[in-house]
Enzyme design. Structure first.
Site, PDB file in Angstrom:
ATOM      1  CG  ASP A  36      64.329  -3.537 -38.562  1.00  0.00           C
ATOM      2  OD1 ASP A  36      63.380  -4.153 -38.735  1.00  0.00           O
ATOM      3  OD2 ASP A  36      65.253  -3.723 -37.870  1.00  0.00           O
ATOM      4  CG  ASP A 174      62.043  -6.968 -34.768  1.00  0.00           C
ATOM      5  OD1 ASP A 174      63.099  -6.588 -34.250  1.00  0.00           O
ATOM      6  OD2 ASP A 174      61.744  -6.440 -36.071  1.00  0.00           O
TER       7      ASP A 174
HETATM    8 ZN    ZN Z   1      62.576  -5.490 -37.592  1.00  0.00          ZN
END
Ligand code: ZN
Length: 217
Positions: A36, A174
């Site tokens: 991320d 996610d």
């Molecule tokens: Zn992610």
């Protein structure tokens, strides 16, 4: 049905113990390593940049699934590609140039995907569906702690799976994915599962195995 893939999110790893934790993920046959990237604008938090991607590339052969939670990702694509990202997903909400971003990623030989935040309507995917390798549906609001997995998004997963039809597109979820909801996400049609907090809390091997069991593998 497409292959089921586990993509542990490195954001939740213990950075001081990263190499060891990545070894465990490899032993447990993680399919992707989810990274991320956060810029402090699109999301409040900041995390991971091209240098980290380069570093990860040196310590593992796991494909790097790079989720850009950044404003105007078009400014950073070259760096991400150069750093070694294998899959790059960008938020529809973060750019007015979705189309050219996807083209750029694809022309570099990497896989490209579009991410939708929970409140973004999935119908817009229709116009880019034939250009992409992956669709990532956020099941929490990006970068925010607080209420976990949004149950109502199971319907969105189903809708997008139907829209994909027989195209070769991975459908990834996610946000708050754990042993309690991963099975329902699979039933709804997801085939790639990001999990961070759940995987890295306690025994990583056991947690990975538990997720596989819940997937019926
Ligand atoms: Zn992610």
């Amino acid at each position: 049905m497409r292959e089921l893939k586990l993509a542990p999110s490195i954001f939740a790893a213990d950075i001081g113990d990263l190499k060891k934790q990545i070894r465990i993920l490899e032993e447990q046959n993680a399919d992707l390593l989810h990274v991320d990237v956060m810029d402090g604008h699109f999301v409040e938090k900041m995390a991971f940049g091209p240098d980290h991607i380069k570093m990860l590339k040196e310590i593992t052969n796991l494909p790097l699934d790079v989720h850009l939670m950044i404003e105007r990702p078009e400014r950073k694509l070259d760096e991400m590609i150069h750093a070694g990202a294998d899959i790059i997903t960008i938020h529809q909400e973060a750019t007015a140039r979705l189309y050219s971003c996807i083209e750029k990623i694809k022309s570099s030989g990497r896989k490209a995907g579009v991410v939708l935040s929970p409140a973004t309507n999935e119908q817009s995917l229709k116009y880019i569906m034939d250009k992409i390798d992956m669709i990532l549906l956020m099941t929490i609001h990006p970068g925010e702690d607080g209420p976990g997995f949004h149950e109502e998004l199971l319907e969105k997963i189903q809708n997008v799976r139907e829209m994909i039809g027989d195209r070769e597109i991975d459908l990834e979820v996610d946000g708050g994915i754990d042993q309690t909801n991963i099975g329902r996400c699979r039933e709804a049609g997801a085939n790639v599962f990001v999990s961070g907090g759940y995987v890295f809390q306690g025994d990583i091997s056991k947690n990975m195995q538990r997720l596989r069991e819940e997937l019926g593998e």
